[in-house]
Enzyme design. Sequence first.
Site, PDB file in Angstrom:
ATOM      1  N   HIS A 374       0.743  -1.622  -0.043  1.00 12.13           N
ATOM      2  CA  HIS A 374       0.258   0.110   0.166  1.00 12.13           C
ATOM      3  C   HIS A 374       0.997   1.471   0.207  1.00 12.13           C
ATOM      4  O   HIS A 374       0.301   2.272  -0.197  1.00 12.13           O
ATOM      5  CB  HIS A 374      -1.130  -0.238   1.006  1.00 12.13           C
ATOM      6  CG  HIS A 374      -1.898  -0.975   1.352  1.00 12.13           C
ATOM      7  ND1 HIS A 374      -3.389  -0.991   0.970  1.00 12.13           N
ATOM      8  CD2 HIS A 374      -1.914  -2.569   1.676  1.00 12.13           C
ATOM      9  CE1 HIS A 374      -4.411  -1.554   0.920  1.00 12.13           C
ATOM     10  NE2 HIS A 374      -3.140  -2.805   1.237  1.00 12.13           N
ATOM     11  N   LYS A 567      -8.255  13.762   5.105  1.00 17.94           N
ATOM     12  CA  LYS A 567      -7.457  12.926   4.988  1.00 17.94           C
ATOM     13  C   LYS A 567      -6.023  12.387   5.894  1.00 17.94           C
ATOM     14  O   LYS A 567      -6.263  14.289   7.085  1.00 17.94           O
ATOM     15  CB  LYS A 567      -6.889  12.964   3.762  1.00 17.94           C
ATOM     16  CG  LYS A 567      -5.840  13.720   2.806  1.00 17.94           C
ATOM     17  CD  LYS A 567      -5.841  13.507   1.688  1.00 17.94           C
ATOM     18  CE  LYS A 567      -6.742  13.693   0.664  1.00 17.94           C
ATOM     19  NZ  LYS A 567      -6.900  12.901  -0.333  1.00 17.94           N
ATOM     20  N   ARG A 568      -5.405  11.591   6.245  1.00 14.50           N
ATOM     21  CA  ARG A 568      -4.455  11.861   7.141  1.00 14.50           C
ATOM     22  C   ARG A 568      -3.757  13.031   6.897  1.00 14.50           C
ATOM     23  O   ARG A 568      -3.832  13.368   5.949  1.00 14.50           O
ATOM     24  CB  ARG A 568      -3.764  10.307   7.433  1.00 14.50           C
ATOM     25  CG  ARG A 568      -4.802   9.573   8.422  1.00 14.50           C
ATOM     26  CD  ARG A 568      -5.271   9.724  10.036  1.00 14.50           C
ATOM     27  NE  ARG A 568      -3.847   9.548  11.171  1.00 14.50           N
ATOM     28  CZ  ARG A 568      -3.128   8.985  11.714  1.00 14.50           C
ATOM     29  NH1 ARG A 568      -4.635   7.914  11.583  1.00 14.50           N
ATOM     30  NH2 ARG A 568      -2.382   9.175  11.748  1.00 14.50           N
ATOM     31  N   LYS A 573       1.090  14.349   1.560  1.00 10.74           N
ATOM     32  CA  LYS A 573      -0.673  14.706   0.736  1.00 10.74           C
ATOM     33  C   LYS A 573      -0.732  15.397   1.144  1.00 10.74           C
ATOM     34  O   LYS A 573      -1.822  16.616   0.475  1.00 10.74           O
ATOM     35  CB  LYS A 573      -1.247  13.974   2.106  1.00 10.74           C
ATOM     36  CG  LYS A 573      -1.610  12.191   2.068  1.00 10.74           C
ATOM     37  CD  LYS A 573      -2.698  11.405   3.043  1.00 10.74           C
ATOM     38  CE  LYS A 573      -2.801  10.325   3.184  1.00 10.74           C
ATOM     39  NZ  LYS A 573      -3.750   9.878   1.843  1.00 10.74           N
ATOM     40  N   THR A 678      -8.665   6.462  -1.968  1.00 14.30           N
ATOM     41  CA  THR A 678     -10.074   5.569  -2.067  1.00 14.30           C
ATOM     42  C   THR A 678     -10.821   7.151  -1.885  1.00 14.30           C
ATOM     43  O   THR A 678     -12.273   6.677  -2.415  1.00 14.30           O
ATOM     44  CB  THR A 678     -10.631   5.216  -1.132  1.00 14.30           C
ATOM     45  OG1 THR A 678      -9.690   5.179   0.370  1.00 14.30           O
ATOM     46  CG2 THR A 678      -9.209   3.288  -1.218  1.00 14.30           C
ATOM     47  N   LYS A 682     -14.410   8.703  -3.450  1.00 16.00           N
ATOM     48  CA  LYS A 682     -15.992   9.057  -3.182  1.00 16.00           C
ATOM     49  C   LYS A 682     -16.431   9.709  -3.344  1.00 16.00           C
ATOM     50  O   LYS A 682     -18.034  10.524  -3.451  1.00 16.00           O
ATOM     51  CB  LYS A 682     -15.605   8.890  -1.781  1.00 16.00           C
ATOM     52  CG  LYS A 682     -15.480   7.379  -1.286  1.00 16.00           C
ATOM     53  CD  LYS A 682     -14.999   7.007   0.056  1.00 16.00           C
ATOM     54  CE  LYS A 682     -14.377   5.502   0.557  1.00 16.00           C
ATOM     55  NZ  LYS A 682     -13.441   5.549   1.767  1.00 16.00           N
TER      56      LYS A 682
HETATM   57  C1  8GP Z   1      -2.329   3.619   2.251  1.00 18.58           C
HETATM   58  C2  8GP Z   1      -1.759   4.083   1.008  1.00 18.58           C
HETATM   59  O1  8GP Z   1      -1.479   5.303   1.707  1.00 18.58           O
HETATM   60  C3  8GP Z   1      -3.318   5.377   0.173  1.00 18.58           C
HETATM   61  O2  8GP Z   1      -3.119   5.796  -0.724  1.00 18.58           O
HETATM   62  C4  8GP Z   1      -4.044   4.209  -0.512  1.00 18.58           C
HETATM   63  O3  8GP Z   1      -5.670   4.419  -0.737  1.00 18.58           O
HETATM   64  C5  8GP Z   1      -4.184   3.128   0.854  1.00 18.58           C
HETATM   65  O4  8GP Z   1      -3.767   2.241   1.479  1.00 18.58           O
HETATM   66  C6  8GP Z   1      -5.352   1.750   0.505  1.00 18.58           C
HETATM   67  O5  8GP Z   1      -4.376   1.263  -0.665  1.00 18.58           O
HETATM   68  N1  8GP Z   1      -1.876   3.550   2.474  1.00 18.58           N
HETATM   69  C7  8GP Z   1      -1.614   3.084   3.881  1.00 18.58           C
HETATM   70  O6  8GP Z   1      -2.411   3.968   4.728  1.00 18.58           O
HETATM   71  C8  8GP Z   1      -0.595   2.320   4.426  1.00 18.58           C
HETATM   72  O7  8GP Z   1       0.455   2.460   4.063  1.00 18.58           O
HETATM   73  N2  8GP Z   1      -0.622   2.282   6.046  1.00 18.58           N
HETATM   74  C9  8GP Z   1       0.646   1.382   6.751  1.00 18.58           C
HETATM   75  C10 8GP Z   1       1.385   1.936   7.413  1.00 18.58           C
HETATM   76  C11 8GP Z   1       0.459   1.705   8.106  1.00 18.58           C
HETATM   77  N1  PLP Z   2      -9.850   8.350   6.846  1.00 18.15           N
HETATM   78  C1  PLP Z   2     -10.808   8.009   6.619  1.00 18.15           C
HETATM   79  C2  PLP Z   2     -12.910   8.351   7.908  1.00 18.15           C
HETATM   80  C3  PLP Z   2     -12.507   7.826   5.087  1.00 18.15           C
HETATM   81  O1  PLP Z   2     -13.513   7.959   5.138  1.00 18.15           O
HETATM   82  C4  PLP Z   2     -11.099   7.504   4.355  1.00 18.15           C
HETATM   83  C5  PLP Z   2     -11.820   7.539   3.487  1.00 18.15           C
HETATM   84  O2  PLP Z   2     -12.476   7.582   2.641  1.00 18.15           O
HETATM   85  C6  PLP Z   2      -9.647   7.784   4.780  1.00 18.15           C
HETATM   86  C7  PLP Z   2      -9.639   7.810   5.500  1.00 18.15           C
HETATM   87  C8  PLP Z   2      -8.702   7.578   3.077  1.00 18.15           C
HETATM   88  O3  PLP Z   2      -9.010   9.104   2.746  1.00 18.15           O
HETATM   89  P1  PLP Z   2      -7.307   9.005   1.563  1.00 18.15           P
HETATM   90  O4  PLP Z   2      -7.552   7.846   0.538  1.00 18.15           O
HETATM   91  O5  PLP Z   2      -7.912  10.690   0.695  1.00 18.15           O
HETATM   92  O6  PLP Z   2      -6.114   9.165   1.928  1.00 18.15           O
END
Ligand code: 8GP
Ligand code: PLP
Length: 837
Positions: A374, A567-568, A573, A678, A682
């Site tokens: 990821h 988002k986080r 980002k 993601t 949405k």
């Molecule tokens: C996230 C990615 O940053 C995001 O782009 C992607 O949409 C999402 O995974 C689902 O595939 N990655 C993480 O949240 C991640 O790598 N977290 C791990 C370190 C805990």
């Molecule tokens: N945090 C929450 C509460 C979410 O609902 C989502 C996705 O909908 C995310 C994080 C992920 O967001 P992003 O794809 O913009 O990192």
Amino acid sequence: VEASIPEPQREAWLKHQVSGFKDKDSFESEVVRHVETTLARSMFNCDESAAYSACSLAFRDRLILEWNRTQQRQTFVDSKRLYYLSLEFLMGRALDNAMLNIGSKDLAKAGLADLGFRIEDVIEQEHDAALGNGGLGRLAACFLDSLASLNYPAWGYGLRYRYGIFKQEIIDGYQVEVPDYWLEFNPWEFPRHDVTVDIQFFGNVRKSTDENGRTVSHWEGGEIVKAVAYDVPIPGYATPSTNNLRLWSSTAASGEFDFQKFNSGDYESSVADQQRAETISAVLYPNDNLERGKELRLKQQYFWVAASLYDIVRRFKKSKRPWREFPEQVAIQLNDTHPTLAVVELQRILLDLEGLEWDEAWNIVTNTFGYTNHTVLPEALEKWSVPLIQHLLPRHLQIIYDINLYFLQSVERRFPDERELLGRVSIIEESQPKMVRMAHLAIVGSHKVNGVAELHSDLIKTTIFKDFVTIFGPDKFTNVTNGITPRRWLHQANPRLSELIASKTGGKDFLTDLNELNKVELHVDDKAFRKEWADIKLANKERLAKHIKASAGVTVDPTALFDVQVKRIHEYKRQQLNIFGVIHRYLTLKAMTREERKKQQPRVSIFGGKAAPGYWMAKQIIHLINSVGKVVNNDEDIGDLLKVVFLEDYNVSKAEIIVPASDISEHISTAGTEASGTSNMKFVLNGGLIIGTCDGANIEITREIGENNIFLFGNLAEDVEDLRHNHTYGTHEIDPDLNRVFQEIEKGTFGSTQDFAALISAVRDHGDYYLVSDDFHSYIETQALVDEAYRDQEEWITKCITSVSRMGFFSSDRCINEYAEGIWNIEPLRVEKEEGA
Ligand code: 8GP
Ligand code: PLP
């Protein structure tokens, strides 16, 4: 012990079989029964919270009946199952989803009204299940929804954290973390005190020789912690299939107390043991895209992986099949590297406990696992120190070394002249101390490795995993672009839009086949339809405006352009790019005459998201956003032309309010850093447009909806390396507009200059790793295009309708079908929808 009821007594069981409620009346009677007996309340003290509890319990009863039937069906058919191992499941609320999926929401609405409650208020009572950080955890939750809805035999396995992601409070502009104790009342789980597994830690390894002269390893001594299963039923949409999410909770092994210690008078220490055991599943690590290498985290990983594998193996063994059939019955997906110890644990079970030979065991292991990556961010790639693993899991370390040895030997045979290759691909990093590279272990131990969007899957093949493509060939590496569930992210979050779409596509089929959305485009010129579309967006914005007023105390005009980045909070980002852009806008407005200002497009800049508690830069970004808001929102020259809002405690249920209310959302990561994203999907699915970089799934969204319907800007991934190199070794001119922004911050316009110095110097003095300055001009120009486009409302609405109608590809149903076919090799288990279901 045989627990099955003998044939003669089964008649009584069948006669009294619980059937769940079938109509409004029986729903009401279930709610009243739960209020009066389960909750010991009455109509004289039943508030919304009690109504929520009783309503949830009524639905839970229904779910568990379907859950039981689904499990019986799956056991009877005994086809291949998928096990999705994820340390995070960001589920959000369950009641609304349960009502929708069971297909009884209308009935519940009417029933609750009879009993004196509004269904919306009842739904609002629920505490989010927030067992995840962000995208990775929410993806797992969408996957569970699709797996159940598509009737796949699948289980999720995770940890039952007592504390999920912290609750964020904003105090004086700063983030403050508050523990989130979410289990006070959780009707959605079933404790299975009979389903427990003893998990071993520490100890040592003794070798012996068996009668065939084979060396056998015995892992002995150390400490035992007990894993207790909690089951969460996962209902599918428009199907009775109800899958299981099994979450493990830790407790001390010998019941309440260690009786030996207890009897010898060491009462305190026996209580301490209990507490230490419970610590394992106590708290979710709140880092997103960052690994910290904490011992307790490794304990969590092994505890969860070992309990899950024990469970999976136990289920397989019931079928009495030979071991070689294991991969034909079991697919295990590793959601990132967090569950990678499962590879080692399965090899250990087969080798040490089941007596298989190494090669036979390893063949089973590698055909069972798939690994999803990821992130390419180096700070997020997991490594564990060899001494730590040696201490905690001595037998596993031996197996890791053996896996590595056989792997490197095979590489050496095939690439005899490439000495450096061995060092690069080794599972062990020869550092001080030595480290185990979990991604390498996951690749070597799996038959497929996938990225989560096309660009990302290409990047891992050409950068971090390049050598492995050389070794294993390109077919082992594949792409499965992420998706989202349209049930929660369209129908639940945006019921009016969902209804409108249903009226134009001929019913609700689009919720199970999202490609049906393309019928919407046929109506793009239909005046009444467009008017209703615009009304819905405005209503969603009014709802968000109310929320903003209530939570942040800021009054915003719902007709202004709502610009959202939620988002986080992370430097990659680039919320800093956004807020610098907001300051630039503010300065530009300030420099205008009144007349000029009147011609400008009013905007509300909305931010939300949590910073990891130890991530100081991210916290400074939050502080800057709030400090800018304080100045801008109170500037009479500016009025409604610009408002800046930081929404506290972004989570799934807040996302469900925010996402449908955006006009434009920001997905502006440095190209090549956001694996997919993601929330971008949405927002577009809910009729908002995107300003974004050519990164992650933005690229595929553009391909689907057309480049006229998205605002792309910034440098491309292929240029990032050169730009970074130039920053360090060449000249690094800061964009002049950005420099003006920096000067304003440094003047103290937004308060304490000291606090924000690091944000500026990261760009100006420390190499601007995230290319904020390189992309600033392009960003500002593109934001101006957004203003201009928004002024032409007719054209804007056309863009929105067209985009929504082309979003079918991004359903998590499509995504899960791709995994099922290309990686898991599993088939859906067809079920007829029953009467009333
Ligand atoms: C996230 C990615 O940053 C995001 O782009 C992607 O949409 C999402 O995974 C689902 O595939 N990655 C993480 O949240 C991640 O790598 N977290 C791990 C370190 C805990
Ligand atoms: N945090 C929450 C509460 C979410 O609902 C989502 C996705 O909908 C995310 C994080 C992920 O967001 P992003 O794809 O913009 O990192």
